[in-house]
Design a protein around this motif. Sequence first.
Motif, PDB file in Angstrom:
ATOM      1  N   THR A 131     -18.600  -7.420 -41.943  1.00 42.92           N
ATOM      2  CA  THR A 131     -19.569  -6.844 -40.776  1.00 42.92           C
ATOM      3  C   THR A 131     -19.124  -7.239 -39.376  1.00 42.92           C
ATOM      4  O   THR A 131     -18.735  -8.475 -39.366  1.00 42.92           O
ATOM      5  CB  THR A 131     -20.943  -7.195 -41.359  1.00 42.92           C
ATOM      6  N   PRO A 132     -19.250  -6.422 -38.550  1.00 44.04           N
ATOM      7  CA  PRO A 132     -18.825  -6.729 -37.058  1.00 44.04           C
ATOM      8  C   PRO A 132     -19.850  -8.184 -36.728  1.00 44.04           C
ATOM      9  O   PRO A 132     -20.866  -8.296 -37.111  1.00 44.04           O
ATOM     10  CB  PRO A 132     -19.523  -5.523 -36.223  1.00 44.04           C
ATOM     11  N   ARG A 133     -19.171  -8.858 -35.814  1.00 37.84           N
ATOM     12  CA  ARG A 133     -19.654 -10.192 -35.565  1.00 37.84           C
ATOM     13  C   ARG A 133     -21.148  -9.986 -34.898  1.00 37.84           C
ATOM     14  O   ARG A 133     -22.252 -10.787 -35.121  1.00 37.84           O
ATOM     15  CB  ARG A 133     -19.131 -11.084 -34.670  1.00 37.84           C
ATOM     16  N   ALA A 134     -21.455  -9.097 -34.186  1.00 37.33           N
ATOM     17  CA  ALA A 134     -22.671  -8.895 -33.564  1.00 37.33           C
ATOM     18  C   ALA A 134     -23.839  -8.486 -34.611  1.00 37.33           C
ATOM     19  O   ALA A 134     -24.866  -9.039 -34.463  1.00 37.33           O
ATOM     20  CB  ALA A 134     -22.711  -7.534 -32.605  1.00 37.33           C
ATOM     21  N   ARG A 135     -23.503  -7.800 -35.634  1.00 43.40           N
ATOM     22  CA  ARG A 135     -24.436  -7.529 -36.754  1.00 43.40           C
ATOM     23  C   ARG A 135     -24.921  -8.867 -37.467  1.00 43.40           C
ATOM     24  O   ARG A 135     -25.684  -9.128 -38.108  1.00 43.40           O
ATOM     25  CB  ARG A 135     -23.810  -6.224 -37.629  1.00 43.40           C
ATOM     26  N   ARG A 136     -23.507  -9.617 -37.605  1.00 50.88           N
ATOM     27  CA  ARG A 136     -23.861 -10.890 -38.482  1.00 50.88           C
ATOM     28  C   ARG A 136     -24.739 -11.792 -37.848  1.00 50.88           C
ATOM     29  O   ARG A 136     -25.539 -12.426 -38.359  1.00 50.88           O
ATOM     30  CB  ARG A 136     -22.222 -11.568 -38.804  1.00 50.88           C
ATOM     31  N   ARG A 141     -29.856 -14.467 -37.100  1.00 48.63           N
ATOM     32  CA  ARG A 141     -31.172 -14.705 -36.188  1.00 48.63           C
ATOM     33  C   ARG A 141     -32.575 -14.271 -37.118  1.00 48.63           C
ATOM     34  O   ARG A 141     -33.490 -14.530 -37.125  1.00 48.63           O
ATOM     35  CB  ARG A 141     -31.361 -14.048 -34.896  1.00 48.63           C
ATOM     36  N   GLU A 142     -32.393 -12.950 -37.673  1.00 46.19           N
ATOM     37  CA  GLU A 142     -33.368 -12.519 -38.326  1.00 46.19           C
ATOM     38  C   GLU A 142     -33.839 -13.493 -39.719  1.00 46.19           C
ATOM     39  O   GLU A 142     -35.125 -13.633 -40.054  1.00 46.19           O
ATOM     40  CB  GLU A 142     -33.097 -10.916 -39.149  1.00 46.19           C
TER      41      GLU A 142
END
Length: 246
Positions: A131-136, A141-142
């Motif tokens: 998965t793209p790093r931004a989504r990871r 954080r979630e």
Amino acid sequence: MTAPTSATATGSGPGGGPLVIRLAGVGRTFAGPPPVTALHPSDLEIRRGEYVAVTGPSGSGKSTLLHLLGLLDTPSTGSYELDGIDTAGLGDRDRSTLRGQRIGFVFQSFHLLAHRTAEENVLLAQLYNRTPRARRRAAAREALARVGLAHRTRALPGTLSGGERQRVAIARALVNGPSLLLCDEPTGNLDSANAEAVLTRFDDLHAQGHTLVVITHDPAVAARAERSVRIGDGRLREPGRPAVDG
């Protein structure tokens, strides 16, 4: 041969849900001499959304059961299905993949990297996720927010209390959306206040529909679960009933 002992534990649980765990006649014997039977052939079923405690003293077989449930070891007898997948025929690579996708681990000693922030420690669970790093990062954080640590994402473990460090470990276990959260003595290194905070998070996760199995020797921790299984001398048993001997 020892007859399988049943561990259909106390409490009915949310009946009708799909099985996450199904052990059928599962046992584990280690080669000798002499051979040592750490877990006698036993049955265990846990459905999605259940919160189950496995209790017993040191040396009772809890660690052996944990390793089997966590796909860290293979049974000598019987079969283990995780989410309907028969694990018996899986090679090491497939077992590792299944473990990473379906199981989140929470250990007594946290296992956090001291030089990494809370967020970075959670991100480590997604190391091989494409998965793209931004989504990871958003998922990390979630996960931290779900355990009440949205304000501590950049904190290093050394600046966190024991309870906060365990909650980071819980967030790391949750970040990949596992079917099963497997917790090994999760309050063993915590004082009473921090232990209560962690157990409250488990209550919340259970209410949200997560499946939790907590290995513990502490009756107060086991009392928080909706079901309880006891293990002694390598035998699973329902509280109040003797194990079946062959």
